[in-house]
Design an enzyme around this catalytic site. Structure first.
Site, PDB file in Angstrom:
ATOM      1  N   ASP A  27       0.857  -1.181   0.000  1.00 16.74           N
ATOM      2  CA  ASP A  27       0.000   0.000   0.000  1.00 16.74           C
ATOM      3  C   ASP A  27       0.898   1.238   0.000  1.00 16.74           C
ATOM      4  OD1 ASP A  27      -2.132   1.670   0.196  1.00 16.74           O
ATOM      5  OD2 ASP A  27      -2.658   1.160   2.262  1.00 16.74           O
TER       6      ASP A  27
ATOM      7  N   ASP B 162      -3.014   2.594  -5.974  1.00 11.65           N
ATOM      8  CA  ASP B 162      -1.871   2.614  -5.067  1.00 11.65           C
ATOM      9  C   ASP B 162      -1.822   1.424  -4.125  1.00 11.65           C
ATOM     10  OD1 ASP B 162      -4.138   3.319  -3.727  1.00 11.65           O
ATOM     11  OD2 ASP B 162      -3.235   4.955  -2.599  1.00 11.65           O
ATOM     12  N   GLU B 163      -2.498   0.355  -4.457  1.00 11.01           N
ATOM     13  CA  GLU B 163      -2.628  -0.720  -3.480  1.00 11.01           C
ATOM     14  C   GLU B 163      -2.862  -2.031  -4.226  1.00 11.01           C
ATOM     15  OE1 GLU B 163      -5.827  -1.561   0.087  1.00 11.01           O
ATOM     16  OE2 GLU B 163      -6.103   0.152  -1.200  1.00 11.01           O
TER      17      GLU B 163
END
Lengths: 375, 396
Positions: free
Chosen positions: B19, B113-114
């Site tokens: 993350d 983003d993860e």
């Protein structure tokens, strides 16, 4: 049927007819043209069932008659012969082909035909009363309105234009749901009560191609609209789509006005738009209170940037930034002919009204555009 | 807490949750050195905008994501407020995902983003879990010119996700198989996946404050109190989570469909199911910040013939009313005299709304009001449960 006809004038009519014929017609007869020889002319008819063109060219008729032939094939062969000095001889043969040969030459072509009876029934509106209008004014109106005609029919986008006849004006309106054109030209229409119909886009596009600036006759019959210009008759079914309530968006509340020279504005927008990426076509117009306009484009993919500046001939109001799809502006500026245009604006969330600056009584051309959201 | 690598229980699966730290804000700070060390808030700056990401400098002031931007401005007036630049975040995200792809073919991106990575069996290539994670962090930092990522490694998705959040930012937490329960149990119930404020309150009322409390509770009692969700969290609290890492999650469309218990005939019978589908699809789009420009209606006849019709929407939308209106118009294009066994719809041609959206000239009457109402209903349902509010015209 047997005729002699000059290739060049035949080709001119064939070109008009060919643009009616669908390239991917699913019904074979719709790929064909109807040829009918009688009196001293050859009539050509083409249809896609929505739009139909009937036109004629002078011919020496030896044996009257009618036949249908594949449109594109006939078109390419006649085009190849249009440099010939001698006329073309066209005749139907006992084995149901169309024989084609330059008069006095040896080369010969035999084209497959389909019987005349298979061709969709052609309509004849000549018994109806005609409204006769100045063709140049109608064409001008169509050019203006095609800019914002939709490419699909949906709730707020119409692939066509609203055409309204009032006793002394011709009004046309189109919208693709993001922008709207309203144009009204002073034209003696001959109607007593206002008349309102929805005409498909293809009909309007084809009408522009018909040459001649004389009187354009318009007739209505059996849910069809007929346009007659010289020897050509173009007609189509009227659309039954609902047209959005355009009156509501036509006169937005605005508190800023800019007047700009059309050509410099257009040229700078075209140039700065070269920076934009293919997906995001945003240009941001920023007016400062002194009347300097900045046109800025930023390519989101590459980071390229472009800026152009233009000084308004007149600006009233506070500074404002509004994003637009750049083509929406370019297309409007490209179709108008006047030297100056005005932009009436409020803010970056509401519609902007663009108009050419015209003399009193020269008609109205309003172009209402929604912005692109900036954040 | 036992620490041994190669402890008594073996790793059945090695799941990594990675993350990025305050991703949007971090990209801005990377690209604009003058922002480094200062509170940066990225979000919609308009009237109804919300915070997308707050940099770690802004968080001590109480600024967090999903907060109305106005509130963030009050809490942290000296922060730098920026509109999101998704193109740039997308580019940075591409770099990050490229790195992930070097580590495992099984990558499940959850957002820009993860992502989850299934690294089971990769020890031979990258070493034991902790070494893998260190290497992943280093390669992300290098590929993105300095962005940091927090990584959790565990035998299940749930534990990996909790672990990545454990020592943010720039964290690294490895939870060995035999440490799962000792890791989870002291944590507050808020860390349970899917436990929103309403569930937390519910759990507090039941006297359950930590994940350990949930684990020690009787499963049938939890089910009685919380329904299927009770069973779900009980499993999670015991470290039981066999959900696989799923690739190809990328949503090209958002859909919902209902297979009916009995075949139905006619528009009146189909309508309520379309409405239900529209509601579900629109809620999901609003949650993910998506707008749709196209809609497809899907019907399956009793004879298992699949029929679909699609249209463009007048303007990009996430409104259930707009979807429903378009769906009903499409319904007119089907032969509705045939019995149907399935009704559904899908919104496609999705965009992230916001910047670059071409506004529409005509709108349904009251569209904005309706939109606000739909968002409010989302909030109420999130806080008080699905049955808390219902549209007056739902007619059930």
């Amino acid at each position: 049927m047997e005729i002699r006809v000059e290739a060049k004038p035949l080709m001119a009519e064939l070109n008009l007819a060919l643009s009616i014929v669908e390239t991917k017609a699913t019904i074979p007869i719709l790929s064909n043209l109807l040829l009918r020889a009688e009196g001293d002319f050859l009539e050509l008819a083409a249809t896609d069932l929505e739009v139909t063109l009937r036109t004629r060219c002078p011919a020496e008729v030896i044996q009257p008659g009618a036949v249908t032939v594949p449109a594109r094939k006939l078109g390419s062969i006649v085009r190849a012969f249009s440099g010939e000095e001698v006329p073309l001889s066209l005749k139907t043969t006992p084995d149901r082909k169309l024989f084609l040969q330059p008069v006095g030459k040896r080369n010969e072509y035999h084209l497959q035909t389909l019987p005349e009876e298979d061709f969709p029934t052609l309509l004849d509106p000549s018994a109806e009363a005609a409204r006769e209008m100045d063709a140049a004014a109608v064409k001008r109106c169509i050019e203006e309105v095609l800019v914002s005609s939709g490419n699909e029919d949906s709730r707020f986008s119409v692939r066509g234009a609203l055409l309204m006849l009032e006793p002394e004006s011709l009004v046309m309106v189109s919208t693709d749901s993001h922008r709207l054109t309203f144009c009204s030209h002073p034209v003696q229409t001959g109607v007593e009560a206002p008349l309102r119909v929805l005409v498909p886009k293809k009909t309007l596009v084809e009408l522009l191609k018909l040459e001649g600036d004389g009187g354009l006759k318009m007739r209505l019959k059996d849910n069809h609209v007929f346009f007659e210009l010289g020897p050509r008759l173009l007609y189509s079914r009227l659309m039954d789509t609902a047209f959005p309530a355009y009156e509501k968006v036509l006169n937005p509340a605005t508190d800023k006005v800019a007047v700009l020279g059309r050509l410099p504005f257009l040229e700078k927008l075209r140039r700065v738009s070269m920076v934009a990426d293919s997906k995001n076509r945003a240009v941001v117009l920023s007016f400062d209170p002194a009347g300097v306009l900045e046109m800025a484009v930023r390519n989101q993919e590459t980071g390229d940037e472009g800026k152009e500046y233009e000084t308004c001939e007149r600006f009233e109001g506070e500074a404002v930034n509004i994003g637009f799809t750049v083509e929406f502006l370019i297309e409007f500026l490209g179709v108008t002919k006047e030297e100056k245009v005005s932009l009436k604006m409020s803010d970056s969330e509401h519609q902007t009204l663009l108009e050419p600056v015209r003399a009193e009584g020269a008609g109205t051309h309003k172009y209402v555009v929604m912005p692109l959201r900036l954040d | 807490m036992p620490t041994g690598t190669g402890g008594p229980r073996k790793w059945l699966r090695v799941i990594v949750h990675a993350d990025m730290d305050a991703f949007y804000a971090a990209v801005e700070q990377r690209d604009r050195p003058e922002l480094r060390g200062r509170p940066v808030v990225v979000g919609g700056l308009g009237g109804r905008g919300v915070v997308s990401t707050a940099s770690y400098e802004a968080r001590p002031f109480g600024v967090h994501s999903a907060m109305p931007i106005g509130k963030a401005r009050r809490l942290c007036p000296h922060a730098i407020f920026l509109p999101p630049d998704f193109k740039r975040y997308g580019e940075a995200s591409d770099r990050v995902m490229e790195v992930f792809a070097r580590f495992s073919p099984l990558v499940e991106p959850l957002s820009l983003d993860e992502a989850f990575l299934d690294m089971t069996g990769a020890e031979g290539l990258f070493g034991p879990p902790e070494a893998m994670a260190r290497r992943l962090k280093a390669e992300v930092r290098e590929a993105t010119s300095g962005l940091t990522v927090s990584v959790g490694v565990a035998p299940t998705k749930f534990v990996a996700k909790v672990a990545s959040d454990h020592r943010k930012p720039d964290g690294l937490t490895v939870v060995e198989p035999d440490q799962v329960l000792s890791f989870l149990h002291p944590l507050p119930v808020a860390r349970l996946w899917g436990a929103g404020p309403k569930t937390q309150a519910e759990l507090a009322k039941l006297g359950l404050e930590t994940i350990g409390d949930v684990a020690r509770a009787d499963r049938s009692w939890l089910v009685k109190r919380l329904g299927a969700f009770g069973e779900h969290i009980h499993r999670l609290s015991l470290g039981q989570d066999d959900r696989p890492v799923e690739t190809e999650r990328e949503a090209k469309s958002v859909g919902a469909e209902y297979t009916l218990e009995e075949d139905i005939v006619g528009e009146a019978a189909i309508r309520p199911h379309l409405r239900r589908s529209a509601g579900r699809v629109a809620r999901r789009m609003r949650k993910e910040g998506l707008l749709a420009s196209g809609l497809r209606v899907k019907l399956k006849t009793a004879g298992f013939r699949l029929l679909t019709r699609q249209c463009r929407l007048p303007s990009p939308t996430d409104s259930e009313r707009a979807l429903e209106t378009a769906a009903l118009e499409l319904l007119g294009q089907f032969d509705l005299e045939v019995p149907m066994r399935l009704v559904g719809l899908a919104a496609f041609d999705l965009s992230a709304g916001g910047a670059g959206t071409q506004a529409a000239l005509f709108e349904e009457d009251g569209r904005e009001k309706r939109r606000t109402a739909e968002k409010t209903v989302d909030l109420l349902r999130e806080r008080f449960g699905k049955g808390a509010v219902r549209w007056a015209d739902d007619g059930e």
